[in-house]
Design an enzyme around this catalytic site. Sequence first.
Site, short mmCIF file in Angstrom:
data_model
loop_
_atom_site.label_atom_id
_atom_site.label_comp_id
_atom_site.label_asym_id
_atom_site.label_seq_id
_atom_site.Cartn_x
_atom_site.Cartn_y
_atom_site.Cartn_z
N GLN A 30 9.24 -44.81 33.74
CA GLN A 30 10.44 -44.28 33.06
C GLN A 30 11.63 -45.21 33.29
OE1 GLN A 30 10.27 -40.25 34.79
NE2 GLN A 30 9.80 -41.24 36.75
N HIS A 61 18.38 -27.26 44.37
CA HIS A 61 17.40 -27.43 45.46
C HIS A 61 17.32 -26.20 46.36
CE1 HIS A 61 18.11 -31.86 44.53
NE2 HIS A 61 16.86 -31.62 44.19
N ASP A 85 13.84 -37.55 44.25
CA ASP A 85 15.15 -37.84 44.85
C ASP A 85 15.24 -37.33 46.29
OD1 ASP A 85 15.56 -35.36 42.66
OD2 ASP A 85 16.19 -34.91 44.72
N GLU A 105 4.63 -37.34 43.95
CA GLU A 105 5.63 -37.93 43.04
C GLU A 105 4.95 -39.10 42.32
OE1 GLU A 105 8.95 -37.79 41.86
OE2 GLU A 105 8.16 -39.56 40.81
N ASP A 137 0.02 -38.64 39.91
CA ASP A 137 0.35 -37.65 38.88
C ASP A 137 0.07 -36.26 39.46
OD1 ASP A 137 -1.02 -37.01 35.51
OD2 ASP A 137 0.34 -35.88 36.79
N GLY A 138 1.07 -35.39 39.40
CA GLY A 138 0.92 -34.06 39.98
C GLY A 138 -0.24 -33.28 39.36
N ASP A 155 9.09 -29.68 40.75
CA ASP A 155 10.45 -30.22 40.57
C ASP A 155 10.33 -31.44 39.66
OD1 ASP A 155 12.78 -31.93 42.83
OD2 ASP A 155 13.02 -31.18 40.76
N1 SAM Z 1 16.09 -31.72 38.94
C1 SAM Z 1 15.46 -32.46 37.87
C2 SAM Z 1 15.27 -31.58 36.66
O1 SAM Z 1 15.42 -30.37 36.80
O2 SAM Z 1 14.98 -32.13 35.59
C3 SAM Z 1 14.17 -33.08 38.36
C4 SAM Z 1 14.47 -34.17 39.36
S1 SAM Z 1 13.16 -35.06 40.03
C5 SAM Z 1 13.91 -36.60 40.08
C6 SAM Z 1 11.96 -35.18 38.73
C7 SAM Z 1 10.80 -36.04 39.21
O3 SAM Z 1 9.59 -35.69 38.54
C8 SAM Z 1 10.96 -37.56 38.95
O4 SAM Z 1 11.05 -38.23 40.18
C9 SAM Z 1 9.71 -37.96 38.17
O5 SAM Z 1 9.24 -39.24 38.51
C10 SAM Z 1 8.75 -36.85 38.59
N2 SAM Z 1 7.60 -36.64 37.70
C11 SAM Z 1 7.60 -36.60 36.35
N3 SAM Z 1 6.34 -36.40 35.89
C12 SAM Z 1 5.53 -36.30 37.00
C13 SAM Z 1 4.14 -36.06 37.19
N4 SAM Z 1 3.32 -35.90 36.14
N5 SAM Z 1 3.66 -36.00 38.45
C14 SAM Z 1 4.50 -36.16 39.52
N6 SAM Z 1 5.84 -36.39 39.42
C15 SAM Z 1 6.34 -36.45 38.15
#
Ligand code: SAM
Length: 286
Positions: A30, A61, A85, A105, A137-138, A155
């Site tokens: 991204q 959070h 984060d 993450e 990947d989650g 999250d």
């Molecule tokens: N608070 C924010 C919101 O509500 O949109 C989310 C913040 S956090 C930074 C979102 C995180 O999700 C990012 O670090 C991103 O890389 C991660 N992410 C996105 N898709 C993902 C996946 N398939 N598996 C794991 N992490 C993922």
Amino acid sequence: MSDYQETLYEGYGQRFRIEKMLHEVRTEHQHLVIFQNPVMGRVMALDGVIQTTEADEYIYHEMLTHVPIFAHGAAKRVLIIGGGDGGMLREVCKHASVEHITMVEIDATVVDMCKTYLPEHSKGAFEDSRLNLVIDDGMRFVANTRETFDVIISDSTDPIGPGEVLFSENFYQACHRCLNEGGILVTQNGTPFMQLGGVKNTAGRLRGVFADWHFYQAAVPTYIGGAMAFAWGATRSDYRKLPVETLHRRFAGSGIVTRYYNPAIHVGAFALPQYVLQAVNKPSNA
Ligand code: SAM
């Protein structure tokens, strides 16, 4: 000085004065920017969408960690999906009762850059000995892991790009499989005023998977469009309806100091506006 224009919605959005650009990179997954804003402090955005700001991150959070963990009452094993984060991890680490935290993450660059440029988010939580940080990947993780959890916190970014899979029925089913008896899943589910289809879709998917599902909300200023919805999926229905006295006892006993969460807010957050109730209670094929 230039401005950062969020591009989440066509024809509606917010802009942030960029006082100082701290970092910008196209990662493997991204586009990431972190900049200083005179009002909200340091701000991170991914793919044109505001992810977190120093000024209001605590609301989000605290509500995605303390609501499920105090509702559960004896959570020992917590899974965080996303959360690069480190703010979610910081709040989970405040619970002395939690013995093990797995964080999955997808983007290592988000973790690295937030440790460097948003140190107040994680506040050293990445060094907590209870943490097992997995870069993956989650969806792949919950589909394959043999670990089980008491609380799962998704999250993630919005359901576009890498985050999309984390709003699928497969994801909710896999999370359900990974939950211990009494386990709870909570997820960020967007702002219903602007993304009503999002809560409607999630309701339709949770309905067939969890014994108890609902939403709760909190207004996080930089998630524009009004209150943000958090999805709730639980293996028992009583954990969502605990008396406020029980929550007061657990909150006081935890010694945790918060800036937004308290037991009255916890209980009140599950009261939803009529238009949201109508959207989530109508099966999505109606
Ligand atoms: N608070 C924010 C919101 O509500 O949109 C989310 C913040 S956090 C930074 C979102 C995180 O999700 C990012 O670090 C991103 O890389 C991660 N992410 C996105 N898709 C993902 C996946 N398939 N598996 C794991 N992490 C993922």
